[in-house]
Scaffold this motif. Structure first.
Motif, mmCIF file in Angstrom:
data_model
loop_
_atom_site.group_PDB
_atom_site.id
_atom_site.type_symbol
_atom_site.label_atom_id
_atom_site.label_comp_id
_atom_site.label_asym_id
_atom_site.label_seq_id
_atom_site.Cartn_x
_atom_site.Cartn_y
_atom_site.Cartn_z
ATOM 1 N N LEU A 9 0.036 4.621 0.944
ATOM 2 C CA LEU A 9 -0.682 3.358 0.767
ATOM 3 C C LEU A 9 -0.018 2.483 -0.288
ATOM 4 C CD1 LEU A 9 -4.420 4.519 0.808
ATOM 5 C CD2 LEU A 9 -3.285 3.106 2.528
ATOM 6 N N GLU A 10 0.403 3.103 -1.386
ATOM 7 C CA GLU A 10 1.022 2.328 -2.465
ATOM 8 C C GLU A 10 2.338 1.711 -2.016
ATOM 9 O OE1 GLU A 10 1.192 5.253 -5.512
ATOM 10 O OE2 GLU A 10 -0.785 4.732 -6.338
ATOM 11 N N THR A 11 3.049 2.394 -1.110
ATOM 12 C CA THR A 11 4.294 1.833 -0.587
ATOM 13 C C THR A 11 4.008 0.678 0.360
ATOM 14 O OG1 THR A 11 5.405 3.987 -0.769
ATOM 15 C CG2 THR A 11 6.385 2.351 0.728
ATOM 16 N N ALA A 12 3.004 0.831 1.206
ATOM 17 C CA ALA A 12 2.686 -0.194 2.200
ATOM 18 C C ALA A 12 2.015 -1.415 1.582
ATOM 19 C CB ALA A 12 1.781 0.391 3.283
ATOM 20 N N TYR A 13 1.236 -1.196 0.528
ATOM 21 C CA TYR A 13 0.502 -2.283 -0.122
ATOM 22 C C TYR A 13 0.908 -2.352 -1.590
ATOM 23 C CZ TYR A 13 -2.491 -1.876 4.011
ATOM 24 O OH TYR A 13 -2.969 -1.814 5.301
ATOM 25 N N PRO A 14 2.099 -2.867 -1.869
ATOM 26 C CA PRO A 14 2.571 -2.901 -3.259
ATOM 27 C C PRO A 14 1.689 -3.799 -4.124
ATOM 28 C CG PRO A 14 3.983 -4.239 -1.853
ATOM 29 C CD PRO A 14 3.048 -3.501 -0.935
ATOM 30 N N GLU A 15 1.586 -3.409 -5.368
ATOM 31 C CA GLU A 15 0.782 -4.172 -6.319
ATOM 32 C C GLU A 15 1.428 -5.513 -6.614
ATOM 33 O OE1 GLU A 15 -0.120 -3.177 -10.777
ATOM 34 O OE2 GLU A 15 -1.398 -1.916 -9.514
ATOM 35 N N HIS A 16 0.645 -6.584 -6.535
ATOM 36 C CA HIS A 16 1.132 -7.928 -6.809
ATOM 37 C C HIS A 16 1.302 -8.111 -8.310
ATOM 38 C CE1 HIS A 16 0.931 -12.418 -6.962
ATOM 39 N NE2 HIS A 16 1.585 -12.291 -5.833
ATOM 40 N N SER A 17 2.016 -9.170 -8.692
ATOM 41 C CA SER A 17 2.222 -9.453 -10.116
ATOM 42 C C SER A 17 0.899 -9.636 -10.851
ATOM 43 C CB SER A 17 3.090 -10.704 -10.282
ATOM 44 O OG SER A 17 2.489 -11.812 -9.628
ATOM 45 N N SER A 18 -0.167 -9.989 -10.111
ATOM 46 C CA SER A 18 -1.480 -10.156 -10.722
ATOM 47 C C SER A 18 -2.122 -8.813 -11.057
ATOM 48 C CB SER A 18 -2.409 -10.914 -9.768
ATOM 49 O OG SER A 18 -2.628 -10.164 -8.584
ATOM 50 N N GLY A 19 -1.541 -7.720 -10.546
ATOM 51 C CA GLY A 19 -2.101 -6.402 -10.772
ATOM 52 C C GLY A 19 -2.942 -5.895 -9.629
ATOM 53 N N SER A 20 -3.049 -6.666 -8.547
ATOM 54 C CA SER A 20 -3.873 -6.277 -7.409
ATOM 55 C C SER A 20 -3.051 -6.268 -6.132
ATOM 56 C CB SER A 20 -5.058 -7.248 -7.243
ATOM 57 O OG SER A 20 -5.893 -7.231 -8.374
ATOM 58 N N ALA A 21 -3.546 -5.525 -5.144
ATOM 59 C CA ALA A 21 -2.981 -5.551 -3.801
ATOM 60 C C ALA A 21 -4.029 -6.143 -2.872
ATOM 61 C CB ALA A 21 -2.604 -4.144 -3.343
ATOM 62 N N LEU A 22 -3.598 -7.013 -1.960
ATOM 63 C CA LEU A 22 -4.516 -7.678 -1.044
ATOM 64 C C LEU A 22 -4.553 -6.898 0.270
ATOM 65 C CD1 LEU A 22 -6.297 -10.227 -1.099
ATOM 66 C CD2 LEU A 22 -4.461 -11.435 0.088
ATOM 67 N N ILE A 23 -5.739 -6.368 0.623
ATOM 68 C CA ILE A 23 -5.900 -5.482 1.771
ATOM 69 C C ILE A 23 -6.784 -6.154 2.807
ATOM 70 C CG2 ILE A 23 -6.536 -3.180 2.543
ATOM 71 C CD1 ILE A 23 -4.425 -3.131 0.368
ATOM 72 N N PRO A 24 -6.297 -6.336 4.052
ATOM 73 C CA PRO A 24 -7.151 -6.907 5.103
ATOM 74 C C PRO A 24 -7.932 -5.823 5.845
ATOM 75 C CG PRO A 24 -4.920 -6.691 5.920
ATOM 76 C CD PRO A 24 -4.908 -6.151 4.507
ATOM 77 N N THR A 25 -9.157 -6.138 6.251
ATOM 78 C CA THR A 25 -9.927 -5.283 7.139
ATOM 79 C C THR A 25 -10.593 -6.156 8.198
ATOM 80 O OG1 THR A 25 -11.944 -5.388 5.784
ATOM 81 C CG2 THR A 25 -10.411 -3.592 5.333
ATOM 82 N N GLN A 26 -10.638 -5.664 9.414
ATOM 83 C CA GLN A 26 -11.228 -6.409 10.535
ATOM 84 C C GLN A 26 -12.500 -5.709 11.007
ATOM 85 O OE1 GLN A 26 -8.084 -6.559 13.417
ATOM 86 N NE2 GLN A 26 -6.891 -8.054 12.278
ATOM 87 N N TRP A 27 -13.527 -6.505 11.306
ATOM 88 C CA TRP A 27 -14.829 -5.988 11.734
ATOM 89 C C TRP A 27 -15.336 -6.780 12.930
ATOM 90 C CZ3 TRP A 27 -18.194 -2.431 8.941
ATOM 91 C CH2 TRP A 27 -17.595 -1.870 7.790
ATOM 92 N N LEU A 28 -16.004 -6.065 13.833
ATOM 93 C CA LEU A 28 -16.718 -6.690 14.945
ATOM 94 C C LEU A 28 -18.208 -6.474 14.717
ATOM 95 C CD1 LEU A 28 -16.737 -7.974 17.831
ATOM 96 C CD2 LEU A 28 -16.669 -5.644 18.720
ATOM 97 N N PHE A 29 -18.999 -7.550 14.848
ATOM 98 C CA PHE A 29 -20.439 -7.500 14.602
ATOM 99 C C PHE A 29 -21.185 -7.822 15.888
ATOM 100 C CE2 PHE A 29 -18.498 -8.461 10.560
ATOM 101 C CZ PHE A 29 -19.263 -7.803 9.605
ATOM 102 N N MET A 30 -22.332 -7.188 16.058
ATOM 103 C CA MET A 30 -23.216 -7.545 17.168
ATOM 104 C C MET A 30 -24.656 -7.304 16.760
ATOM 105 S SD MET A 30 -21.960 -4.434 19.619
ATOM 106 C CE MET A 30 -20.285 -4.503 18.939
ATOM 107 N N VAL A 31 -25.507 -8.261 17.077
ATOM 108 C CA VAL A 31 -26.957 -8.142 16.891
ATOM 109 C C VAL A 31 -27.568 -8.470 18.243
ATOM 110 C CG1 VAL A 31 -29.013 -8.974 15.718
ATOM 111 C CG2 VAL A 31 -26.861 -8.730 14.453
ATOM 112 N N VAL A 32 -28.229 -7.485 18.856
ATOM 113 C CA VAL A 32 -28.694 -7.584 20.225
ATOM 114 C C VAL A 32 -30.196 -7.334 20.263
ATOM 115 C CG1 VAL A 32 -28.321 -6.804 22.595
ATOM 116 C CG2 VAL A 32 -26.455 -6.641 20.922
ATOM 117 N N ARG A 33 -30.921 -8.190 20.956
ATOM 118 C CA ARG A 33 -32.377 -8.010 21.085
ATOM 119 C C ARG A 33 -32.738 -7.799 22.554
ATOM 120 N NH1 ARG A 33 -36.557 -10.856 17.021
ATOM 121 N NH2 ARG A 33 -38.203 -9.317 17.294
ATOM 122 N N VAL A 34 -33.726 -6.918 22.775
ATOM 123 C CA VAL A 34 -34.177 -6.651 24.136
ATOM 124 C C VAL A 34 -35.589 -7.204 24.323
ATOM 125 C CG1 VAL A 34 -32.748 -4.613 24.374
ATOM 126 C CG2 VAL A 34 -35.083 -4.356 23.547
#
Length: 260
Positions: free
Chosen positions: A235-260
């Motif tokens: 993980l540290e190799t794939a997401y190197p720490e930025h000069s700010s001291g943080s690494a920016l990590i994306p995550t994707q989500w699918l949401f659904m709210v369904v009523r019957v």
């Protein structure tokens, strides 16, 4: 009753936003008597739901004995049950079936999601926040780490391609097609979050629940520590720490709210 954002102090900071976005989309008029939290993990959402609706019966279900032991360490009136979510279904009409990051590794969504709608009572709601790990570098690195070490035999098949048909990932249209024949209303959307993480956060706080559950169920002690260390190095190799001291990590989500 409004949803108190301060209550989410008990949830990992990096899982807070998807849960808040999901619960904010619940119908305002919803007043459930029976609630089922699928893939409850350590039970944070289950306990919050029990607080929001103090008269509701709240059942939290998970496949992982490790997660349920962790959940039971916090006193609450939530009932916990261990079950295989590929086959377990509520045996009574539920008012709210909810899952926030617990179904991405459960196979057979084309059967599971219509079955969950059938388990709802009149006016019931199915609310799901579904992470899409198969599209993320961190998930690929997790699979590589699992396959590259003395633990490979025990971790083989631990992350089935649950969100796919014939090698093609499920998409929003698939879920709409499965849900629309029974639904009176469907709210469906996708969101990509970007998390600024520093220090040990990418491993210890970002993925320590849903993605690492198969590891915690199969490895223990020093071997688990060695696996986590190997994964962290990738993980540290794939997401190197930025000069700010943080690494920016994306995550994707699918949401659904369904009523019957």
């Amino acid at each position: 009753m409004t949803w108190d954002p301060n209550a989410f102090a008990t949830i990992d900071v990096l899982r807070r936003r998807p849960v808040m976005d999901l619960t904010a989309a619940l119908p305002f008029s919803l007043a459930p008597n029976t609630i089922v939290d699928l893939g409850c993990g350590a039970g944070q959402l289950s306990r919050l739901l029990a607080t929001r609706w103090p008269l509701a019966d709240v059942l939290a279900v998970d496949q992982s004995p490790a997660m349920l032991r962790w959940a039971a360490d916090t006193p609450s009136r939530v009932r916990y049950q261990q079950a295989d979510l590929t086959v377990w279904r509520p045996h009574w009409p539920a008012d709210l079936v909810i899952s926030a990051g617990g179904l991405q590794h459960v196979a057979g969504h084309e059967r599971l999601f219509p079955d969950l709608l059938q388990a709802l009572g009149p006016g019931g709601v199915l609310a799901v926040a579904l992470p899409r790990p198969q599209d993320q570098t961190a998930h690929r690195l997790l699979l590589e780490t699992a396959a590259d070490g003395p633990w490979s035999d025990r971790l083989h098949g631990a992350w089935p391609a649950a969100q796919s048909i014939g090698g093609r990932s499920y998409g929003p249209q698939d879920y709409y097609d499965w849900l629309s024949p029974q639904a009176t209303a469907i709210d469906l959307w996708e969101t990509e979050y970007f998390h600024a993480l520093d220090g040990d956060v990418p491993l210890l706080q970002w993925l320590h629940q849903a993605e690492l559950v198969p590891v915690m169920d199969r490895l223990t002690g020093p071997e688990l520590d060695r696996f986590l260390a190997a994964y962290r190095r990738r993980l540290e190799t794939a997401y190197p720490e930025h000069s700010s001291g943080s690494a920016l990590i994306p995550t994707q989500w699918l949401f659904m709210v369904v009523r019957v």
